[in-house]
Structure formats: C-alpha cells, structure tokens
Design a protein around this motif. Sequence first.
Motif, PDB file in Angstrom:
ATOM      1  N   LYS A  97       8.954 -11.895  -5.536  1.00  0.00           N
ATOM      2  CA  LYS A  97       9.256 -10.496  -5.873  1.00  0.00           C
ATOM      3  C   LYS A  97       7.991  -9.633  -5.743  1.00  0.00           C
ATOM      4  N   ASP A  98       6.874 -10.139  -6.259  1.00  0.00           N
ATOM      5  CA  ASP A  98       5.605  -9.409  -6.167  1.00  0.00           C
ATOM      6  C   ASP A  98       5.157  -9.275  -4.710  1.00  0.00           C
ATOM      7  N   MET A  99       5.360 -10.331  -3.928  1.00  0.00           N
ATOM      8  CA  MET A  99       4.967 -10.274  -2.514  1.00  0.00           C
ATOM      9  C   MET A  99       5.774  -9.224  -1.766  1.00  0.00           C
ATOM     10  N   GLU A 100       7.046  -9.132  -2.063  1.00  0.00           N
ATOM     11  CA  GLU A 100       7.906  -8.132  -1.419  1.00  0.00           C
ATOM     12  C   GLU A 100       7.463  -6.727  -1.812  1.00  0.00           C
ATOM     13  N   GLN A 101       7.111  -6.527  -3.069  1.00  0.00           N
ATOM     14  CA  GLN A 101       6.637  -5.219  -3.527  1.00  0.00           C
ATOM     15  C   GLN A 101       5.306  -4.874  -2.863  1.00  0.00           C
ATOM     16  N   LEU A 102       4.433  -5.861  -2.706  1.00  0.00           N
ATOM     17  CA  LEU A 102       3.138  -5.662  -2.056  1.00  0.00           C
ATOM     18  C   LEU A 102       3.356  -5.211  -0.612  1.00  0.00           C
ATOM     19  N   ARG A 103       4.268  -5.855   0.106  1.00  0.00           N
ATOM     20  CA  ARG A 103       4.563  -5.486   1.494  1.00  0.00           C
ATOM     21  C   ARG A 103       5.106  -4.046   1.577  1.00  0.00           C
ATOM     22  N   LYS A 104       6.011  -3.694   0.661  1.00  0.00           N
ATOM     23  CA  LYS A 104       6.603  -2.350   0.672  1.00  0.00           C
ATOM     24  C   LYS A 104       5.535  -1.288   0.447  1.00  0.00           C
ATOM     25  N   LEU A 105       4.668  -1.508  -0.535  1.00  0.00           N
ATOM     26  CA  LEU A 105       3.617  -0.530  -0.825  1.00  0.00           C
ATOM     27  C   LEU A 105       2.659  -0.388   0.357  1.00  0.00           C
TER      28      LEU A 105
END
Length: 180
Positions: free
Chosen positions: A101-109
Amino acid sequence: MLKPRLSVWFIRGYATRIAEKPPARFPDPLNHSNVVIKTLKDENLTFIHRPPSTAPSPHSTTLAPASALLKSPTPSNKRAPMPPLLRPSAYNAVPSRMSDKDMEQLRKLRLSNPEKYSRAKLAKLFKCTPNFVSKVAALPRPQRKEFARKMEAEHETVREQWGEKKATFVAIKQKRREFW
C-alpha cells in the motif's frame, strides 16, 4: 727515532671482491637417530623412513579435536563477546519492509508531481533511501529527460556567473576527462 711512513701506494681503500653470503648448510635429514633404512637386495630398492618429530596425539581426531579452534561453536561459546563490525553502516538497523500500500502511494506521489515530491523528500517521508525511491517509483524516460534538461538549464545559469578563470579550468578538466 723516526718511524718509516707507509707509502700511499700500499694502502687499499676499497674492497677487492664482492661480499657473498656463505652457502647454506642444511642438516642431512637421513643422518638422524630416528631414521630407519630398509634395503631390499632382490629388487635393488632402498626404503628410508623418518618419523615425524612429534607423534600425533591419540586424544585429538577430526571427530573430537583437542584444539578449541577446531571445535564447533557450542551454546556456551555463543555468549562470548564478538569482534566489532567492520563497516559503520553495519551498526544501522535494517529498515523494515515497506508495505504494498505504501509503495503504491509512493509511486502515485512521485508520478503526480516529480518537482514537489523529489526522491529525497519521498525518502524522508516514507523512511527509506533515495535509491529505493528511484527503483520503486522511477519516472518514465521522457519525464526523466525533461527533468534532466531543467536541471541542466539551472546549472547553466549558475555557470554563466562564473569568472573567466574558473570557466577555463572547468573546460580543461572536461577536455581531460574526454581522453580517459
């Protein structure tokens, strides 16, 4: 009474030959009290047996070594103090694994606004390394090239403020690097 003076012609102030190390004189291994010589007259053979200087210990085998260095570590040895670590980075705790979940948020940002969310800023935000951010949330090639062009333009504005001397030295350094 006057002593006769030595003539200068008879005094030599240099060596007449090159100094050499005397030849080594190794002891004869067969001329020993423990040597056993057995001669077979039928086949014209001579067997020479020289036992080792120390007999092997019957108490030390590969299965039960007498030396502490050969023994496998036991639970009592595990509590012994360990030597210091070689690298200072080895003292740092291993970072915990980031969730999906954190990795996906990192990619989006990172993809939403690369100027605002730089690698260093995201690394600080998610408590990881900038290298990890660049691996997980790498920008697409066209965006990367555009970002590199912007950075080069910023650097060019700084280079324009350099004096003639510094610009010359940097140009010489770049030319030298071409020939590496």
